[in-house]
Scaffold this active site. Sequence first.
Site, PDB file in Angstrom:
ATOM      1  N   ASP A  99       1.000  -1.497   0.444  1.00 27.30           N
ATOM      2  CA  ASP A  99       0.137   0.563  -0.300  1.00 27.30           C
ATOM      3  C   ASP A  99       0.453   1.284   0.012  1.00 27.30           C
ATOM      4  O   ASP A  99      -0.208   1.905  -0.423  1.00 27.30           O
ATOM      5  CB  ASP A  99      -1.359   0.101   0.778  1.00 27.30           C
ATOM      6  N   ASP A 168       6.480  -5.318   6.527  1.00 24.56           N
ATOM      7  CA  ASP A 168       5.065  -4.268   6.578  1.00 24.56           C
ATOM      8  C   ASP A 168       4.071  -5.940   6.179  1.00 24.56           C
ATOM      9  O   ASP A 168       3.737  -5.739   4.765  1.00 24.56           O
ATOM     10  CB  ASP A 168       4.712  -3.469   6.214  1.00 24.56           C
ATOM     11  N   ASP A 171      -1.753 -10.432   7.283  1.00 27.35           N
ATOM     12  CA  ASP A 171      -2.382 -11.830   8.446  1.00 27.35           C
ATOM     13  C   ASP A 171      -0.676 -12.723   8.246  1.00 27.35           C
ATOM     14  O   ASP A 171      -1.182 -12.896   6.843  1.00 27.35           O
ATOM     15  CB  ASP A 171      -3.248 -12.205   8.702  1.00 27.35           C
TER      16      ASP A 171
HETATM   17  N1  SAM Z   1      -0.887  -3.064   7.560  1.00 24.36           N
HETATM   18  C1  SAM Z   1      -1.262  -4.212   6.498  1.00 24.36           C
HETATM   19  C2  SAM Z   1      -1.748  -5.526   8.536  1.00 24.36           C
HETATM   20  O1  SAM Z   1      -1.358  -5.440   9.099  1.00 24.36           O
HETATM   21  O2  SAM Z   1      -2.477  -6.145   7.635  1.00 24.36           O
HETATM   22  C3  SAM Z   1      -0.457  -4.921   5.709  1.00 24.36           C
HETATM   23  C4  SAM Z   1       0.270  -3.815   4.571  1.00 24.36           C
HETATM   24  S1  SAM Z   1       0.501  -4.406   3.147  1.00 24.36           S
HETATM   25  C5  SAM Z   1      -0.959  -4.282   2.724  1.00 24.36           C
HETATM   26  C6  SAM Z   1       0.992  -6.435   3.292  1.00 24.36           C
HETATM   27  C7  SAM Z   1       1.713  -6.578   1.989  1.00 24.36           C
HETATM   28  O3  SAM Z   1       1.943  -7.915   2.021  1.00 24.36           O
HETATM   29  C8  SAM Z   1      -0.042  -7.274   0.344  1.00 24.36           C
HETATM   30  O4  SAM Z   1       0.829  -6.398  -0.404  1.00 24.36           O
HETATM   31  C9  SAM Z   1       1.081  -8.716   0.337  1.00 24.36           C
HETATM   32  O5  SAM Z   1       0.400  -8.476  -0.582  1.00 24.36           O
HETATM   33  C10 SAM Z   1       2.089  -8.704   1.328  1.00 24.36           C
HETATM   34  N2  SAM Z   1       2.955  -9.921   1.319  1.00 24.36           N
HETATM   35  C11 SAM Z   1       2.208 -10.452   1.381  1.00 24.36           C
HETATM   36  N3  SAM Z   1       3.127 -11.969   1.439  1.00 24.36           N
HETATM   37  C12 SAM Z   1       4.401 -11.430   0.603  1.00 24.36           C
HETATM   38  C13 SAM Z   1       5.411 -12.264   0.293  1.00 24.36           C
HETATM   39  N4  SAM Z   1       5.590 -13.801   1.150  1.00 24.36           N
HETATM   40  N5  SAM Z   1       6.811 -11.854   0.680  1.00 24.36           N
HETATM   41  C14 SAM Z   1       6.108 -10.294  -0.241  1.00 24.36           C
HETATM   42  N6  SAM Z   1       4.851  -9.652   0.143  1.00 24.36           N
HETATM   43  C15 SAM Z   1       3.930 -10.120   0.832  1.00 24.36           C
END
Ligand code: SAM
Length: 289
Positions: A99, A168, A171
């Site tokens: 984000d 960041d 879940d």
């Molecule tokens: N602040 C938010 C929360 O606490 O729920 C999260 C924000 S951010 C949008 C989380 C990001 O992590 C998402 O865009 C997701 O696509 C990314 N993500 C999930 N698994 C991942 C991975 N294994 N490697 C890199 N990014 C990942």
Amino acid sequence: MTRKLPTFLSENEHGLWMTEDERENLKIDYRIKEILFEAQSTIQHVMILDSYSFGRMLVLDGAVQTTSLDGHIYNETISHVPLSIHPNPKKVLIIGGGDCGVAKEVCKYSSVEQIDVVEIDPMVVEVCLKHLPEVSGGLADPRVNFIFDDGVNYVQNPPAKYDIVIVDSSDPIGPAEVLIEKSFYRSICNALKDDGLMVCQSQSPIFHGEVMEQIFERVHDIFPKTKMFTAVVPTYPGGLWSFTLGSKGYVIPNAARMKELDALYVNEQIMASCFSLPEFMNKQLSKYR
Ligand code: SAM
């Protein structure tokens, strides 16, 4: 004629609703003004919704990630704590963070020369820059590099050592499940300079106490110094949210740094108090002291 709605959305006589299936006995309903974006990416289901109570929100696989109402509370806390602890951060790695809210905060430090954002899903970055300006700020700083990869792969063989790593993540289910593994924290430790430090979001102390402790224990087993800090983020279940710091050296925030910072949530007092934990958390983590 009822319209075909994406999963997680339903309609009744009171309007359009998004239901977050938080857990077996807890579902959170958000009344929705408008669906700004909705699609299935190669990784997950992605929506940007405009809601009546939380403004615009990013929803991944039916879970609200951030909102224009209080995204700054989370993004400022997870960014400015490590950046006020490290005396001279130059290279910062953000794992996840699609984000762009965390990168936007890191850009506020002129000492920082390079910000690498390793995000698994390019669609999240694209739609947040377009439809969620309150959080992403339409990020266009030349110091920011987007790398679309799984964070686990990237930190196993990073091109350079970092001063700070910020995890960041969403879940710890689906694509983010691997981002709480001990091997991942070990790779992060190896990707940090000798005086480097990392922070990660470690879930709700109220609703996810076991996962929170698991994360703290794994970071504690790898880093010489481990601490927990909190903030209250109304969008997240229970509001109270935890963050875990793993450091090779520095752990004391330079709260005075907050003076020059243009921020909506963090300030000197918050920086000085965010490590003061409620008694139930102190008791739960006492075995690691
Ligand atoms: N602040 C938010 C929360 O606490 O729920 C999260 C924000 S951010 C949008 C989380 C990001 O992590 C998402 O865009 C997701 O696509 C990314 N993500 C999930 N698994 C991942 C991975 N294994 N490697 C890199 N990014 C990942």
